[in-house]
Design an enzyme around this catalytic site. Structure first.
Site, PDB file in Angstrom:
ATOM      1  CD  GLU A  83      -2.883   0.805   2.544  1.00 40.71           C
ATOM      2  OE1 GLU A  83      -3.280  -0.336   2.847  1.00 40.71           O
ATOM      3  OE2 GLU A  83      -3.161   1.818   3.191  1.00 40.71           O
ATOM      4  CG  ASP A 119      -1.706   4.557   2.917  1.00 37.09           C
ATOM      5  OD1 ASP A 119      -2.525   4.129   2.104  1.00 37.09           O
ATOM      6  OD2 ASP A 119      -1.401   3.971   3.974  1.00 37.09           O
ATOM      7  CD  GLU A 173      -4.646   7.400   6.005  1.00 34.16           C
ATOM      8  OE1 GLU A 173      -5.459   6.469   5.905  1.00 34.16           O
ATOM      9  OE2 GLU A 173      -3.976   7.620   7.027  1.00 34.16           O
ATOM     10  CG  ASN A 210       2.487   4.143   6.595  1.00 36.33           C
ATOM     11  OD1 ASN A 210       3.669   3.801   6.512  1.00 36.33           O
ATOM     12  ND2 ASN A 210       1.686   3.692   7.541  1.00 36.33           N
ATOM     13  N   GLY A 241      -4.584  12.670  18.412  1.00 37.40           N
ATOM     14  CA  GLY A 241      -4.900  11.542  19.281  1.00 37.40           C
ATOM     15  C   GLY A 241      -6.358  11.508  19.708  1.00 37.40           C
TER      16      GLY A 241
END
Ligand SMILES: *[C@@H]1O[C@H](CO)[C@@H](O)[C@H](O)[C@H]1NC(C)=O
Ligand SMILES: *[C@@H]1O[C@H](CO)[C@@H](O)[C@H](O)[C@H]1NC(C)=O
Length: 279
Positions: free
Chosen positions: A104, A106, A108, A123, A202
């Site tokens: 993959e 990525d 995002e 990533n 978070g």
């Protein structure tokens, strides 16, 4: 006539590359090239498939995926991200194969409260393992206009680009024992989904559902499979970025990179992953 040890794998490799089904065109048509696979009528196309939008409300997000898959190539997408208070939303645009040992690549985009910057999270997964995050702020407001986000995927490296400026290069360092995505064809995916449990520092900030639906827009999709002469041309194979590309990359990494797993001492007290040596 036989082939040397060297030539045979290379020829099989080239054969395999050209067996794959990926073949897209400039200014690709979203209706022809993609399945609108998630969110029902929250995926909308306009202008006969030239423009597409994804939206998200409290019930669900939405997404689309390419019908074809590619082994190596370049893909470009122009995206205009969710405006206003987009905190908690994630717009993802990525290449992925299937299965537990999937590969993959990525992009995002993590939304934020009005006026605060999006985070661009990147990533790479090889054979099911990711943990190679780098994050950036952008040097523009990605909600005001369309901007082009691209992935160049070659056997030698993966390059992430924003408006043609390289922001990240992930090199093939299989020589160090680090798996690299190179055997599994990938499809192109995009989705808009709720991630207010982690994306906003978070999970500190929650999605403001009174602002729903949240909408992102897409246009001028383009994907290119690298052609045979490009794979045979030794000079091209080794080429990564020219001097200007390297200068742009350094500029982004100095001024806009906000997280790099390769410098996260707390996360890797026993030593950094092997590919970080080459960083
Ligand atoms: C949102 O904005 C704050 C304040 O500028 C920043 O610290 C944070 O990195 C931004 N992005 C996200 C996803 O929280
Ligand atoms: C392969 O791609 C390169 C770069 O886009 C192009 O210049 C060349 O003409 C292409 N060759 C073939 C055989 O299609």
């Amino acid at each position: 006539m036989g082939f040397s040890h060297y030539e045979l794998p290379k020829m099989l490799f080239i054969f395999f590359v050209f067996m794959n089904s990926c073949m897209f065109s400039y200014g690709g048509n979203f209706i022809q090239e993609f399945d609108f696979n998630w969110g029902g009528n929250k995926v909308k196309s306009f202008n006969g498939g030239q423009i597409l939008s994804l939206s998200m409300d409290k019930l669900s997000g939405s997404g689309f995926q390419s019908k074809k898959n590619c082994l190596f190539g370049r893909t470009d997408m122009q995206i205009k991200l969710v405006t206003g208070n987009s905190a908690g939303t994630v717009t993802s645009y990525y290449l992925s194969s299937k299965g537990p040992t999937h590969d993959e690549i990525d992009f995002e985009f993590l939304g934020n409260v009005s006026g605060e910057p999006y985070i661009l999270h990147t990533n790479v997964f090889s054979q099911g393992k990711g943990d190679k995050e780098q994050q950036f702020y952008l040097w523009f407001d990605p909600t005001k206009n369309f901007h082009t986000y691209s992935i160049i995927w070659k056997p030698q490296h993966i390059i992430f680009l924003v408006d043609n400026t390289p922001i990240r290069v992930f090199k093939n360092v299989e020589s160090l024992g680090v798996p690299f995505p190179k055997n599994q064809p990938m499809k192109i995916y995009s989705s808009l989904w709720n991630a207010d449990d982690w994306a906003t520092r978070g999970g500190l900030v929650k999605t403001d559902w009174s602002k729903a639906p949240f909408t992102a827009y897409y246009r001028n999709f383009y994907a290119q499979k690298f052609n045979k002469s490009q794979f045979l041309d030794a000079k091209w194979q080794n080429q990564e970025l020219d001097a200007n590309g390297r200068r742009r990359l350094r500029w982004v990494q100095r001024n806009y990179m906000i997280y790099n797993y390769c410098t996260d001492y707390k996360r890797f007290p026993q030593g950094f992953p092997l590919e970080c040596r080459n960083f």
